[in-house]
Motif scaffolding. Structure first.
Motif: not given
Length: 228
Positions: A158-166
């Protein structure tokens, strides 16, 4: 754990998400990958145990789960920043993949788009691992070899969300482990390739972003870090 979180909190999540319902007709402008009714419990792909990564979750869902875990444990759990994620996933290596340069060796390390996924799904993507990772869809966590620092499934599955904005490049900083928050808040970053991602997207350096609260996908999940 996510099942327990939903049961204890009554957390509500809308149904519907992204997932190929059939081989994608990419040349057809009327085609859509949207599927009605899919949820984290029924993500539209087979998952035969709770040891698979939870998918069909947004970054907001992941952050809500992190707050719940933090209250339960008395420790601070959160999404990693993009810099933290890549540092841990790369584990000191300098190659395209943490296992080396040959994508086909990845069948021992990651659930990616391979000959089995291609045969079972019929997606027919132009690139695949010319090997069998023994999982057509997601695999149970820890089914493959870890990276050099002992972390499992940092790419693939699974791809993983991180805390950064694009932000379109990494030149804007900060040049620390902090999250980038000067970009588009509604367009957060995902790292790590997924089970149905073409092999080049399993590269540790690969990065992309999607709308936070509007779409769920059968290849989007998350992992948390704990502050110490």
């Amino acid at each position: 754990m996510f099942r327990q979180f939903v049961a204890e909190t009554g957390y509500a999540m809308p149904a519907g998400g992204v997932g190929f319902p059939a081989p994608p007709e990419t040349m057809d402008p009327t085609s859509s990958m949207y599927r009605e009714g899919v949820t984290w419990e029924n993500p539209g792909i087979p998952q035969d145990s709770d040891q698979h990564p939870v998918v069909q979750v947004s970054r907001a869902d992941a952050q809500a789960f992190a707050r719940w875990v933090s209250v339960k444990t008395g420790q601070n759990w959160r999404l990693p920043t993009e810099a933290e994620w890549e540092y841990a996933a790369r584990a000191g290596t300098q190659t395209a993949y943490f296992w080396g340069e040959d994508i086909n060796d990845g069948s021992e390390y990651a659930a990616g788009y391979d000959i089995r996924s291609d045969e079972v799904t019929g997606y027919g993507f132009p690139d695949r691992m010319e090997a069998d990772d023994h999982a057509a869809y997601t695999a149970e966590i820890g089914s493959y070899k870890p990276n050099p620092w002992g972390l499992y499934d940092v790419t693939g599955n699974a791809r993983e969300w991180v805390a950064d904005y694009w932000e379109p490049n990494l030149e804007s900083g900060p040049y620390t482990e902090e999250a980038r928050t000067a970009g588009v808040a509604e367009f957060p970053v995902l790292r790590g390739g997924g089970w149905d991602y073409m092999p080049q997207n399993l590269r540790i350096a690969y990065r992309s972003a999607y709308y936070n609260n509007y779409i769920h996908s059968n290849m989007w999940g998350f992992r948390l870090v704990r502050d110490i």
